[in-house]
Design a protein around this motif. Structure first.
Motif, mmCIF file in Angstrom:
data_model
loop_
_atom_site.group_PDB
_atom_site.id
_atom_site.type_symbol
_atom_site.label_atom_id
_atom_site.label_comp_id
_atom_site.label_asym_id
_atom_site.label_seq_id
_atom_site.Cartn_x
_atom_site.Cartn_y
_atom_site.Cartn_z
ATOM 1 N N UNK A 124 -2.297 -5.959 4.772
ATOM 2 C CA UNK A 124 -3.180 -5.312 3.785
ATOM 3 C C UNK A 124 -4.350 -6.247 3.518
ATOM 4 N N UNK A 125 -5.546 -5.739 3.687
ATOM 5 C CA UNK A 125 -6.751 -6.543 3.462
ATOM 6 C C UNK A 125 -7.618 -5.875 2.401
ATOM 7 N N UNK A 126 -8.421 -6.694 1.758
ATOM 8 C CA UNK A 126 -9.228 -6.194 0.652
ATOM 9 C C UNK A 126 -10.629 -5.870 1.166
ATOM 10 N N UNK A 160 -16.578 -9.992 -2.227
ATOM 11 C CA UNK A 160 -15.760 -8.831 -1.852
ATOM 12 C C UNK A 160 -16.452 -7.966 -0.798
ATOM 13 N N UNK A 161 -17.687 -8.316 -0.434
ATOM 14 C CA UNK A 161 -18.374 -7.615 0.660
ATOM 15 C C UNK A 161 -19.311 -6.497 0.220
ATOM 16 N N UNK A 199 -2.054 -9.512 2.320
ATOM 17 C CA UNK A 199 -0.584 -9.420 2.286
ATOM 18 C C UNK A 199 -0.132 -9.001 3.674
ATOM 19 N N UNK A 200 1.032 -9.473 4.079
ATOM 20 C CA UNK A 200 1.525 -9.104 5.413
ATOM 21 C C UNK A 200 3.046 -8.944 5.380
ATOM 22 N N UNK A 201 3.527 -7.995 6.168
ATOM 23 C CA UNK A 201 4.959 -7.791 6.358
ATOM 24 C C UNK A 201 5.225 -7.814 7.854
ATOM 25 N N UNK A 202 6.211 -8.609 8.240
ATOM 26 C CA UNK A 202 6.552 -8.664 9.656
ATOM 27 C C UNK A 202 8.058 -8.447 9.757
ATOM 28 N N UNK A 203 8.519 -7.565 10.689
ATOM 29 C CA UNK A 203 9.953 -7.278 10.795
ATOM 30 C C UNK A 203 10.272 -6.562 12.087
ATOM 31 N N UNK A 256 -12.605 -4.682 -4.864
ATOM 32 C CA UNK A 256 -12.219 -4.308 -3.502
ATOM 33 C C UNK A 256 -11.299 -3.094 -3.506
ATOM 34 N N UNK A 257 -11.243 -2.468 -2.319
ATOM 35 C CA UNK A 257 -10.251 -1.427 -2.047
ATOM 36 C C UNK A 257 -9.218 -2.043 -1.113
ATOM 37 N N UNK A 258 -7.960 -1.703 -1.362
ATOM 38 C CA UNK A 258 -6.908 -2.257 -0.516
ATOM 39 C C UNK A 258 -6.705 -1.360 0.702
ATOM 40 N N UNK A 259 -6.767 -1.976 1.905
ATOM 41 C CA UNK A 259 -6.584 -1.193 3.132
ATOM 42 C C UNK A 259 -5.415 -1.743 3.946
ATOM 43 N N UNK A 260 -4.527 -0.849 4.358
ATOM 44 C CA UNK A 260 -3.330 -1.251 5.110
ATOM 45 C C UNK A 260 -3.519 -0.959 6.597
ATOM 46 N N UNK A 261 -3.017 -1.852 7.443
ATOM 47 C CA UNK A 261 -3.136 -1.692 8.887
ATOM 48 C C UNK A 261 -1.768 -2.001 9.504
#
Ligand code: NAD
Length: 484
Positions: A140-142, A171-172, A129-133, A470-475
């Motif tokens: 957000x990557x799994x 899922x790694x 998922x991505x947000x750009x603004x 997976x765990x959700x990780x935000x960057x």
């Protein structure tokens, strides 16, 4: 349905499964007969098979580190190798599983091997998922958990191994499996060869692992080992309860007892055909398999006639009583206790226990019972389907929900009345709800959607896929990369 028709269907399924690059073991396509018993070659050690739980977890931690430092392309190559292995070894595994566990039917075991190999989603399931603004860009990557402890059932050991391995590795993660002891030989045979296929595809060794002697004690040790980050259990109520007592994240795929409602608007011929397909599949050991049917009174006789016309064997009340005595023992408090000797056996074996000789090709026995009958209320996993007469659809749904017993697993209806379908869908609150199809459609076999042999019911993840593990990780990047 007569014998020729049943065989015609099986041949069609096999033909479909064997399209494309698929190769079967020599002689696989020629025969669907159950194999003649021969001693299984016990594999006690091999690639990914360890003496102790600690050794297995440590090797898996190493494998996880190697996987984690490789590319997504590498993960995809590993998954392609697992899929190929599953299809090429389907016949061998199906035969070994039947020999070891005594449960199921060869054509359905082949179906499970092909379905799990082909239809389990891979890395494409992960997505981002991505947000750009104005403030920049956030993604957000799994991410993987690390080493997963995965418990598998005796009912579909290797299809669950393939399905879990594809999802969890996509899922790694690396995985240490705790197979049901009743299926340990075929499971270890598969672990050994799958590790070989993974390594030939460039993957690390021991990406999937297990122990030489799987047992409840070893599973408990695996649950509590500090190296396992996530517990994934596929099995009955005992193992689900045991996992939930461990202070770690648990994904639990628990038992079901799927009821079916047939109302007065249903296409009765189609309903009978679907119930036979799902309820007889692998002798009814699927957790999503139709286990009891509630038919509205006005179409009850028609439905029973249709089941007979389609080749199933009707039992009379005396025969049902005799079968009940064989199928259920008495528990400590007098409660019915499943006789495991009959779980997953052919209908002809059940019939023989009550002095009835029928062909091995008959897929299902059926007969009328009351709504509180043990065959209705217990998850019986045998090819006998109790049919209960209900005065109207409302009562049929009430009785169906009582039989489902808040396992929140699977329920089905055959109806052309939208209000009835809606009512049961809402009230059942099950993880899978199928309208006008067999249970298999709910798993994407002859229906839309993804396939899994781990349907997380009590913990709510549903039909599991790679993303589930997976765990959700935000960057977040501030100020830059909002480029429009
Ligand atoms: P089972 O519960 O007898 O065994 C499952 C696994 O749990 C085995 O590996 C067993 O060794 C282990 N186990 C059992 N009790 C344990 C404990 N106290 N501690 C640690 N480990 C323990 O199940 P089974 O007969 O092999 O499989 C059939 C059951 O599994 C049915 O209830 C079926 O509905 C369920 N199932 C559910 C799903 C799903 O996706 N929801 C899929 C397949 C099977």
């Amino acid at each position: 349905m007569d014998e020729t028709q049943i065989r015609g269907i099986v041949e069609q399924v096999l033909k479909k499964m064997m399209q494309g690059e698929i190769k079967l073991a020599p002689g696989a396509a020629q025969s669907i007969e159950p194999p003649a018993p021969k001693p299984a070659a016990a594999v006690v050690r091999g690639r990914g098979i360890f003496e102790t739980v600690d050794q297995a977890v440590k090797a898996s931690e190493e494998a996880f580190r190697a996987l984690n430092s490789s590319t997504l392309e590498q993960r995809a190559a590993i998954i392609a190798a697992i899929r190929k292995w599953g299809k090429e070894n389907a016949r061998e595994i199906a035969e070994r599983t039947i020999r070891e566990t005594g449960m199921g039917r060869i054509e359905d075991k082949l179906n499970k091997m092909f379905s799990s190999s082909e239809r389990t989603p891979g890395i494409e399931d992960l997505g981002i998922r991505a947000w750009s603004g104005d403030y920049g860009l956030t993604t957000e990557e799994m991410a993987p958990y690390g080493v997963i402890a995965a418990v598998t059932p005796s009912t579909h050991p290797v299809p669950t191994l393939i399905n879990n391995a594809i999802s969890m590795i996509a899922a790694g993660n690396a995985v240490v499996f705790a197979p049901h002891p009743a299926s340990k030989n075929v499971f270890k045979y598969a672990i050994d060869l799958l590790n070989d296929a993974i390594m030939k595809a460039g993957g690390p060794e021991n990406l999937i692992a297990t122990v030489v002697e799987p047992a409840i004690e070893a599973t408990q040790e695996l649950f509590h080992h500090p190296g396992t980050r996530l517990l994934v259990v596929t099995g009955g109520p005992g193992v689900v309860k045991a996992a939930m007592q461990v202070p770690k994240k648990v994904i639990a795929a628990g038992p079901g007892n799927p009821p079916v409602v047939v109302d007065e608007t249903a296409d009765i011929r189609q309903a009978a055909s679907d119930i036979i397909e799902g309820g007889s599949f692998d002798n009814n050991i699927l957790c999503i398999g139709e286990k009891e049917v509630f038919v509205v009174g006005s179409v009850f006789d028609l439905f029973m006639r249709e089941m007979t016309l389609q080749g199933m064997t009707l039992l009379d009340p005396r025969q049902i009583e005799a079968l009940t005595k064989e199928a259920f023992l008495s528990g400590k408090g007098g409660e019915p206790l499943l006789n495991r000797e009959l779980v997953g056996r052919n209908a002809s074996v059940l019939a023989e226990r009550i002095g009835l000789k029928i062909s091995d090709d008959v897929r299902l026995l059926f007969g009328e019972t009351g709504p509180d009958h043990p065959f209705v209320m217990e998850e019986q996993m045998m090819p006998f389907i109790p049919i209960v007469r209900a005065p109207d659809v409302k009562r049929a749904i009430d009785l169906a929900l009582a039989a489902e017993g808040q396992r929140y697993h699977t329920a089905l209806i055959h109806s052309r009345n939208i209000a009835n379908m809606h009512e049961m869908a809402r009230r059942s609150n099950t993880t899978i709800f199928v309208k006008n199809g067999s249970c298999l459609a709910g798993l994407g076999i002859g229906g839309e959607g993804t396939l899994s042999f781990t349907i997380a019911t009590p913990t709510g993840e549903g039909v599991t896929t790679a993303r589930t593990f997976t765990r959700c990780r935000r960057c977040t990047l501030k100020r830059y990369f909002h480029i429009v």
